[in-house]
Design a protein around this motif. Structure first.
Motif, PDB file in Angstrom:
ATOM      1  N   ARG A  31     -20.377  -5.306  -2.596  1.00 47.94           N
ATOM      2  CA  ARG A  31     -19.361  -6.338  -2.751  1.00 47.94           C
ATOM      3  C   ARG A  31     -18.397  -5.942  -3.865  1.00 47.94           C
ATOM      4  O   ARG A  31     -18.821  -5.608  -4.981  1.00 47.94           O
ATOM      5  CB  ARG A  31     -20.000  -7.689  -3.090  1.00 47.94           C
ATOM      6  CG  ARG A  31     -19.003  -8.840  -3.172  1.00 47.94           C
ATOM      7  CD  ARG A  31     -19.670 -10.111  -3.717  1.00 47.94           C
ATOM      8  NE  ARG A  31     -18.789 -11.255  -3.601  1.00 47.94           N
ATOM      9  CZ  ARG A  31     -18.761 -12.089  -2.567  1.00 47.94           C
ATOM     10  NH1 ARG A  31     -19.599 -11.911  -1.559  1.00 47.94           N
ATOM     11  NH2 ARG A  31     -17.919 -13.103  -2.527  1.00 47.94           N
ATOM     12  N   ALA A  32     -17.101  -5.975  -3.555  1.00 41.33           N
ATOM     13  CA  ALA A  32     -16.065  -5.735  -4.560  1.00 41.33           C
ATOM     14  C   ALA A  32     -14.800  -6.456  -4.118  1.00 41.33           C
ATOM     15  O   ALA A  32     -14.252  -6.151  -3.052  1.00 41.33           O
ATOM     16  CB  ALA A  32     -15.790  -4.243  -4.727  1.00 41.33           C
ATOM     17  N   VAL A  33     -14.376  -7.444  -4.919  1.00 40.64           N
ATOM     18  CA  VAL A  33     -13.115  -8.135  -4.678  1.00 40.64           C
ATOM     19  C   VAL A  33     -12.102  -7.578  -5.672  1.00 40.64           C
ATOM     20  O   VAL A  33     -12.333  -7.626  -6.887  1.00 40.64           O
ATOM     21  CB  VAL A  33     -13.262  -9.658  -4.837  1.00 40.64           C
ATOM     22  CG1 VAL A  33     -11.904 -10.340  -4.725  1.00 40.64           C
ATOM     23  CG2 VAL A  33     -14.225 -10.204  -3.779  1.00 40.64           C
ATOM     24  N   ILE A  34     -11.004  -7.062  -5.173  1.00 42.13           N
ATOM     25  CA  ILE A  34     -10.051  -6.318  -5.999  1.00 42.13           C
ATOM     26  C   ILE A  34      -8.725  -7.060  -6.044  1.00 42.13           C
ATOM     27  O   ILE A  34      -8.064  -7.244  -5.011  1.00 42.13           O
ATOM     28  CB  ILE A  34      -9.858  -4.894  -5.441  1.00 42.13           C
ATOM     29  CG1 ILE A  34     -11.187  -4.137  -5.519  1.00 42.13           C
ATOM     30  CG2 ILE A  34      -8.750  -4.158  -6.187  1.00 42.13           C
ATOM     31  CD1 ILE A  34     -11.298  -3.004  -4.541  1.00 42.13           C
ATOM     32  N   ASP A  35      -8.374  -7.494  -7.227  1.00 38.83           N
ATOM     33  CA  ASP A  35      -7.096  -8.146  -7.481  1.00 38.83           C
ATOM     34  C   ASP A  35      -6.118  -7.063  -7.924  1.00 38.83           C
ATOM     35  O   ASP A  35      -6.279  -6.476  -9.005  1.00 38.83           O
ATOM     36  CB  ASP A  35      -7.279  -9.200  -8.572  1.00 38.83           C
ATOM     37  CG  ASP A  35      -5.996  -9.947  -8.908  1.00 38.83           C
ATOM     38  OD1 ASP A  35      -4.929  -9.584  -8.379  1.00 38.83           O
ATOM     39  OD2 ASP A  35      -6.070 -10.900  -9.713  1.00 38.83           O
ATOM     40  N   LEU A  36      -5.105  -6.779  -7.093  1.00 43.71           N
ATOM     41  CA  LEU A  36      -4.196  -5.680  -7.410  1.00 43.71           C
ATOM     42  C   LEU A  36      -3.438  -5.895  -8.707  1.00 43.71           C
ATOM     43  O   LEU A  36      -2.952  -4.934  -9.315  1.00 43.71           O
ATOM     44  CB  LEU A  36      -3.207  -5.453  -6.261  1.00 43.71           C
ATOM     45  CG  LEU A  36      -3.766  -4.737  -5.028  1.00 43.71           C
ATOM     46  CD1 LEU A  36      -2.676  -4.530  -3.990  1.00 43.71           C
ATOM     47  CD2 LEU A  36      -4.398  -3.401  -5.397  1.00 43.71           C
ATOM     48  N   GLN A  37      -3.326  -7.132  -9.143  1.00 43.54           N
ATOM     49  CA  GLN A  37      -2.666  -7.402 -10.411  1.00 43.54           C
ATOM     50  C   GLN A  37      -3.445  -6.792 -11.585  1.00 43.54           C
ATOM     51  O   GLN A  37      -2.892  -6.561 -12.668  1.00 43.54           O
ATOM     52  CB  GLN A  37      -2.504  -8.906 -10.613  1.00 43.54           C
ATOM     53  CG  GLN A  37      -1.597  -9.303 -11.769  1.00 43.54           C
ATOM     54  CD  GLN A  37      -1.335 -10.797 -11.809  1.00 43.54           C
ATOM     55  OE1 GLN A  37      -1.921 -11.568 -11.051  1.00 43.54           O
ATOM     56  NE2 GLN A  37      -0.441 -11.214 -12.684  1.00 43.54           N
ATOM     57  N   ARG A  38      -4.713  -6.504 -11.355  1.00 45.77           N
ATOM     58  CA  ARG A  38      -5.578  -5.973 -12.400  1.00 45.77           C
ATOM     59  C   ARG A  38      -5.882  -4.486 -12.202  1.00 45.77           C
ATOM     60  O   ARG A  38      -6.781  -3.940 -12.849  1.00 45.77           O
ATOM     61  CB  ARG A  38      -6.891  -6.765 -12.452  1.00 45.77           C
ATOM     62  CG  ARG A  38      -6.684  -8.238 -12.806  1.00 45.77           C
ATOM     63  CD  ARG A  38      -8.009  -8.991 -12.760  1.00 45.77           C
ATOM     64  NE  ARG A  38      -8.997  -8.401 -13.646  1.00 45.77           N
ATOM     65  CZ  ARG A  38      -9.089  -8.643 -14.953  1.00 45.77           C
ATOM     66  NH1 ARG A  38      -8.221  -9.470 -15.527  1.00 45.77           N
ATOM     67  NH2 ARG A  38     -10.020  -8.083 -15.681  1.00 45.77           N
ATOM     68  N   VAL A  39      -5.160  -3.830 -11.298  1.00 49.98           N
ATOM     69  CA  VAL A  39      -5.377  -2.405 -11.031  1.00 49.98           C
ATOM     70  C   VAL A  39      -4.405  -1.576 -11.857  1.00 49.98           C
ATOM     71  O   VAL A  39      -3.221  -1.904 -11.968  1.00 49.98           O
ATOM     72  CB  VAL A  39      -5.205  -2.099  -9.532  1.00 49.98           C
ATOM     73  CG1 VAL A  39      -5.234  -0.587  -9.280  1.00 49.98           C
ATOM     74  CG2 VAL A  39      -6.313  -2.770  -8.722  1.00 49.98           C
TER      75      VAL A  39
END
Length: 295
Positions: A31-39
């Protein structure tokens, strides 16, 4: 590929994002939810870091949502996904495919060139031309080039003094230099979301306004989902509309009119809730089946 590491690009805590992440975790244990604002992208190393993880080392990314609202910055976030692809990560749908639908004008022109029936539309920066179009249409829906769920849209009527009409259009143009307006279409109490996975038709749900209280049917404006069974001609129209974009998952917004069905838009991402609540379709599960079949 056994137990692939698949991340969800989305908005943490949002229903569709979490439903998809739940399905992936149940099937793969990851499981990994990725918020592009935090990339962060470090070009020297090529590392794409999100909360300490290099997402360039994942097997795949499923893009559920890039931002809560569309804007030109959304296109910048697509570039980060392009870098992930360059690192060998499979991205569903590919960033180049999504790019053609972030900007409403881009998607509209693709549909027009494919011969898909749409509402009468004018695109212009000329205020006089826009005012004349409102007078021809009687009522026009003005739409920002970057928006979702009818946010920022508004109806301007020709049934008012010309100077007031002009003032309304000018007020809209202050935030939207390129004017995009369509003849307002009288809907038969609903419009349709037609769901596709990997280019294949999955099912349809209807959006119905709350007691006729709004000119649009979006859930954001108080609408609700209902079941709907389209005929073969509607399915064919939606199939042709989504085909030029080549998306792995999408919904096509279709409306029936006295002059025949029309397409409002093809979604860059598409929603899961309408399919589940309106048509009883586990769209997240079907999408994951498609992704796993491609890995």
């Amino acid at each position: 590929m056994t137990n692939p590491r698949i991340g969800v690009v989305g908005i943490p805590g949002k229903w569709s994002t979490e439903v998809l992440a739940d399905a992936i975790e149940q099937r793969t244990g990851f499981r990994a939810v990725i918020d592009l604002q935090r990339v962060s992208l470090d070009l020297a190393s090529g590392r794409l870091e999100h909360d300490g993880r290099d997402i360039g080392e994942l097997d795949a990314l499923i893009v559920k949502k890039i931002s809560a609202e569309y804007s030109p910055a959304t296109l910048d976030r697509l570039e980060l996904l392009r870098m992930a692809e360059a690192r060998g990560v499979r991205v569903f749908s590919g960033p180049e495919k999504m790019r053609g639908l972030i900007n409403r004008l881009d998607g509209t022109l693709t549909l027009h060139q494919a011969g898909i029936p749409m509402p009468e539309t004018l695109i212009t920066e000329d205020l006089d031309s826009a005012c004349r179009a409102v007078q021809r249409y009687g009522e026009a829906v003005f739409k920002p080039l970057f928006s979702t769920k009818a946010r920022g849209m508004g109806v301007i009527s020709a049934d008012q003094p010309e100077e007031m009409l002009r003032a309304e259009v000018a007020a809209f143009q202050r935030d939207n230099p390129m004017l995009y307006l369509q003849r307002r279409v009288e809907l038969p109490g609903r419009d349709l979301g037609m769901v596709f996975v990997g280019g294949h038709y999955l099912g349809t749900y209807a959006r119905v306004p709350q007691d006729g209280a709004s000119w649009n049917t979006t859930i954001h404006s108080g609408g609700r989902y209902e079941a709907f069974t389209p005929d073969a001609s509607l399915i064919d129209l939606a199939t042709r509309a989504q085909a030029p974009f080549g998306l792995d998952f999408t919904t096509v917004d279709v409306a029936e009119t006295p002059d025949g069905p029309i397409v409002f838009e093809v979604s860059a991402f598409g929603g899961f809730r309408g399919a589940l609540e309106g048509a009883g379709i586990d769209a997240a599960g079907a999408y994951l089946d498609h992704v796993l079949s491609q890995l």
